[in-house]
Every structure is written in structure tokens, then in C-alpha cells.
Design a protein around this motif. Structure first.
Motif, PDB file in Angstrom:
ATOM      1  N   LYS A  36     -16.164 -35.537   4.581  1.00 10.50           N
ATOM      2  CA  LYS A  36     -15.237 -36.669   4.546  1.00 10.50           C
ATOM      3  C   LYS A  36     -13.951 -36.187   3.893  1.00 10.50           C
ATOM      4  O   LYS A  36     -13.918 -35.104   3.320  1.00 10.50           O
ATOM      5  N   ASP A  38     -11.008 -36.676   1.096  1.00  8.67           N
ATOM      6  CA  ASP A  38     -10.625 -37.303  -0.176  1.00  8.67           C
ATOM      7  C   ASP A  38      -9.326 -38.069   0.091  1.00  8.67           C
ATOM      8  O   ASP A  38      -8.338 -37.483   0.545  1.00  8.67           O
ATOM      9  N   PRO A  39      -9.288 -39.385  -0.134  1.00  9.55           N
ATOM     10  CA  PRO A  39      -8.093 -40.166   0.184  1.00  9.55           C
ATOM     11  C   PRO A  39      -6.880 -39.829  -0.691  1.00  9.55           C
ATOM     12  O   PRO A  39      -5.755 -40.136  -0.319  1.00  9.55           O
ATOM     13  N   LYS A  42      -6.441 -35.399   0.184  1.00 10.81           N
ATOM     14  CA  LYS A  42      -6.728 -35.088   1.595  1.00 10.81           C
ATOM     15  C   LYS A  42      -7.607 -33.852   1.779  1.00 10.81           C
ATOM     16  O   LYS A  42      -7.672 -33.273   2.848  1.00 10.81           O
ATOM     17  N   TYR A  60     -15.861 -44.261  -0.832  1.00  6.16           N
ATOM     18  CA  TYR A  60     -14.974 -43.108  -0.705  1.00  6.16           C
ATOM     19  C   TYR A  60     -15.482 -41.989  -1.601  1.00  6.16           C
ATOM     20  O   TYR A  60     -15.981 -42.248  -2.697  1.00  6.16           O
ATOM     21  N   CYS A  67      -9.056 -37.083  -9.078  1.00  8.38           N
ATOM     22  CA  CYS A  67      -8.707 -37.800  -7.839  1.00  8.38           C
ATOM     23  C   CYS A  67      -9.359 -39.178  -7.822  1.00  8.38           C
ATOM     24  O   CYS A  67      -8.746 -40.161  -7.415  1.00  8.38           O
ATOM     25  N   PHE A  71      -7.360 -42.817  -7.672  1.00 12.88           N
ATOM     26  CA  PHE A  71      -7.715 -43.796  -6.652  1.00 12.88           C
ATOM     27  C   PHE A  71      -8.103 -45.130  -7.290  1.00 12.88           C
ATOM     28  O   PHE A  71      -7.657 -46.188  -6.851  1.00 12.88           O
ATOM     29  N   PRO A  75      -5.956 -48.097  -5.482  1.00 12.63           N
ATOM     30  CA  PRO A  75      -6.539 -47.722  -4.193  1.00 12.63           C
ATOM     31  C   PRO A  75      -5.646 -47.977  -2.979  1.00 12.63           C
ATOM     32  O   PRO A  75      -5.609 -47.185  -2.042  1.00 12.63           O
ATOM     33  N   TYR A  78      -3.362 -45.156  -1.750  1.00 15.50           N
ATOM     34  CA  TYR A  78      -3.942 -44.026  -1.054  1.00 15.50           C
ATOM     35  C   TYR A  78      -4.575 -44.375   0.290  1.00 15.50           C
ATOM     36  O   TYR A  78      -4.962 -43.485   1.035  1.00 15.50           O
ATOM     37  N   LEU A  79      -4.653 -45.645   0.601  1.00 14.24           N
ATOM     38  CA  LEU A  79      -5.268 -46.055   1.858  1.00 14.24           C
ATOM     39  C   LEU A  79      -4.250 -46.490   2.905  1.00 14.24           C
ATOM     40  O   LEU A  79      -4.621 -47.096   3.899  1.00 14.24           O
ATOM     41  N   LYS A  80      -3.001 -46.181   2.702  1.00 15.02           N
ATOM     42  CA  LYS A  80      -1.957 -46.546   3.687  1.00 15.02           C
ATOM     43  C   LYS A  80      -2.044 -45.706   4.918  1.00 15.02           C
ATOM     44  O   LYS A  80      -2.446 -44.619   4.952  1.00 15.02           O
TER      45      LYS A  80
END
Length: 80
Positions: A36, A38-39, A42, A60, A67, A71, A75, A78-80
């Protein structure tokens, strides 16, 4: 005779690369299932990482505690 030989080479070459593409796509799918992103940074992280947070009922994973802390503070950023 030369033309026939050239056509055969191209036909075999197309068949050979088609098999490689299929194998590559399969490997790519296997890797993406176990990793996955990392938001925050990355970076690719194993889905089984123990550094996790939940936001809006979605989990997540993170590469590091720093990190995760970034977040958790914001949050939406970082989720845009």
C-alpha cells in the motif's frame, strides 16, 4: 525466401513478447496486492505494517511513526 523468413521472425517475436507481458502483468498484480502507499510520504509499505491509523472507517498504513503522527494531526491534508 528472405521475405518469408523476416515475416516468421516478426511473428515469433510478437508471440514471445506477448507471453512476457502477461507474466509481467501478473507479477505487478501480486505486488500491488501486498503493498500500500503511505499517504504522507507516498512510500510503498507492506499491507501488514503494524503502523496504522483509521480515518472515516478506512485503514491507512505508514512507513514510520512520524508519518503516522503527521497524518493523525491533519488527515484531510494528505488525502487530497
Amino acid at each position: 525466401m528472405k521475405t518469408t523468413l523476416i515475416i516468421c521472425i516478426f511473428a515469433l517475436g510478437g508471440w514471445w513478447t506477448q507471453g512476457e507481458t502477461t507474466t509481467h502483468e501478473f507479477q505487478k498484480t501480486v505486488v500491488s496486492d501486498s503493498l500500500k502507499v503511505d499517504p504522507v510520504c507516498k512510500m510503498k509499505v507492506k499491507a501488514s505494517s503494524s503502523i496504522k491509523s483509521t480515518f472515516n472507517k478506512k485503514e491507512y498504513v505508514f512507513c514510520s511513526k512520524s508519518c503516522q503522527m503527521k497524518f493523525d494531526k491533519s488527515p484531510e491534508k494528505y488525502l487530497k
